[in-house]
Scaffold this active site. Structure first.
Site, short mmCIF file in Angstrom:
data_model
loop_
_atom_site.label_atom_id
_atom_site.label_comp_id
_atom_site.label_asym_id
_atom_site.label_seq_id
_atom_site.Cartn_x
_atom_site.Cartn_y
_atom_site.Cartn_z
N ASP A 107 0.79 -1.23 0.00
CA ASP A 107 0.00 0.00 0.00
C ASP A 107 0.82 1.28 0.00
O ASP A 107 0.26 2.37 0.06
CB ASP A 107 -0.94 0.01 1.21
N GLU A 108 2.13 1.18 -0.08
CA GLU A 108 2.98 2.37 -0.05
C GLU A 108 3.96 2.35 -1.22
O GLU A 108 4.47 1.29 -1.60
CB GLU A 108 3.77 2.45 1.25
#
Length: 414
Positions: A107-108
């Site tokens: 998610d990053e």
């Protein structure tokens, strides 16, 4: 003209929970948590919505505790294939602006948009466009840090959530960054935080003002690296889309559906795990020079042991046998075993020349390698369970979906 780079760190807000809400709009504005299966004893919170977070739900909290803290909490099982899908779609949005997109988890991502400024506008305007596009096209929100290096960009994405942008410039980082707790700085874990606190270093500013030589002597190279980070001198690159970090270790672990009570039960689990470890070693054309095991007992206490192997190997039996040796020579059985992880470590390329051992039977080793190759071929054609060790026949205290693969890449900081 400034020679500073333009670095973004984009973090999908409450990613797993946000995907679940997007897929099921009836969950919107409710306290939800994505949780592992209680039946398989993976009963912990993996992610939570903003409303659940405000109710005190934390990642890693066990299910029953989360339910006590928030009686209205809606628990949903994880859908990893959906999370992978939306992670990929988000990265495709990032790649409209730069080919330097370096993932940090699902998610990053870091983005280096320095080369895009002349076409797409300022780093802030690019961040605004990414934030808007992600919300409109995917129904997800991101928090973005904008800075001149990776460390401050990541720090910025954590400072304001959800759906927000934080800019940290060279001219104002001391005002924005230095008052923050030192634990907010990338690579400052609990142990480092406690050690720094013993010397009165509790903020990033105090870390930045500490003598560099003192930090190096106290924390080694990591101390000197943190000093550079705190002073805004991180020079690490953002890797390109097609960059793959070298694999440093490959592991496989499982939480058992009931406690393991004997060495034989632990052996069966280890042998089961090493079948997949061997397969992944072959996929990456790697061999292991060592084995590490992690054992969690039914009080949730962890123990970890490792050893070197006499020769590098891909053999599931050799890896499992080393894991068994580590366990039986170290575990005292004061408590039963809840979870086991086996990891192949100190990897090297498969075709790396090997130092022969005087008393090793090279012919026998070649026959066993040929046998493992044949087993791998059969499994590739007819499925994972088309052929396996006879000792794995019968009941084993693992659930079909409870095991999890762990592949540890090296983190590149050049």
């Amino acid at each position: 003209m400034s020679k500073d780079r333009a670095i973004l760190h984009s973090d999908l807000n409450s990613f797993y929970a946000s995907v679940e809400i997007m897929l099921n709009p009836t969950l919107r504005d409710k306290a939800i948590a994505v949780c592992g299966s209680t039946e398989d004893r993976h009963g912990i919170v993996l992610a939570k919505s903003e409303k659940a977070k405000k109710a005190g739900i934390k990642t890693g909290m066990v299910n029953w505790e989360a339910r006590q803290k928030c009686p209205d909490l809606i628990m949903v099982p994880p859908q990893y294939e959906q999370y992978l899908k939306y992670s990929k779609l988000t990265r495709e949005i990032y790649q409209r602006y730069t080919d330097q997109v370096e993932p940090y988890g699902m998610d990053e991502c870091w983005l280096d948009v320095t080369g895009s400024l002349g076409v797409c506008g300022s780093a802030l305007s690019i961040a605004e466009e990414i934030r808007r596009t992600t919300r409109e096209e995917l129904g997800l929100t991101v928090s973005i840090g904008v800075s001149y290096n990776k460390i401050f960009a990541k720090l910025g994405s954590d400072m304001k959530k959800p759906d927000a942008i934080t800019v940290i410039n060279r001219c104002d980082y001391q005002d924005k960054v230095w008052p923050l707790p030192v634990s907010d700085l990338f690579y400052v874990g609990r142990a480092t935080d406690k050690k720094l606190a013993r010397y009165g270093i509790r903020t990033i500013g105090e870390l930045a003002r500490a003598p560099r030589d003192f930090l190096k002597s106290t924390l080694g190279k990591n101390g000197e690296m943190l000093w550079f980070f705190a002073n805004g001198e991180d020079q690490s690159r953002v890797m390109k889309n097609d960059f793959h970090s070298p694999v440093k270790s490959i592991g496989h672990g499982t939480t058992c559906i009931s406690d393991l009570e004997t060495n034989d039960e632990v052996w069966k689990v280890m042998l089961h795990l090493t079948q997949d470890i061997s397969h992944r070693l072959r996929v990456h054309d790697m061999k292991a020079n060592g084995v590490q095991i992690t054992v969690k007992d039914n009080t949730l206490f962890y123990r970890q042991y490792q050893m070197q192997l006499p020769m590098a190997t891909q053999s599931p039996m050799e890896i499992a046998s080393a894991a068994r040796y580590l366990f039986e020579n170290n575990y005292d059985w004061h408590t039963f075993v809840r979870a086991v992880t086996v990891r192949a470590i100190n990897l090297e390329p498969k075709f790396m020349p090997q130092q022969l051992m005087l008393f090793d039977d090279a012919a026998r080793r070649a026959r066993l390698e040929k046998l493992d190759d044949t087993i791998e071929t059969i499994r590739g054609r007819f499925g994972k369970w088309s052929i396996y060790s006879a000792s794995l026949l019968g009941s084993m205290k693992t659930s079909g979906d409870s095991s999890h693969e762990v592949i540890m890449p090296g983190i590149m900081y050049a």
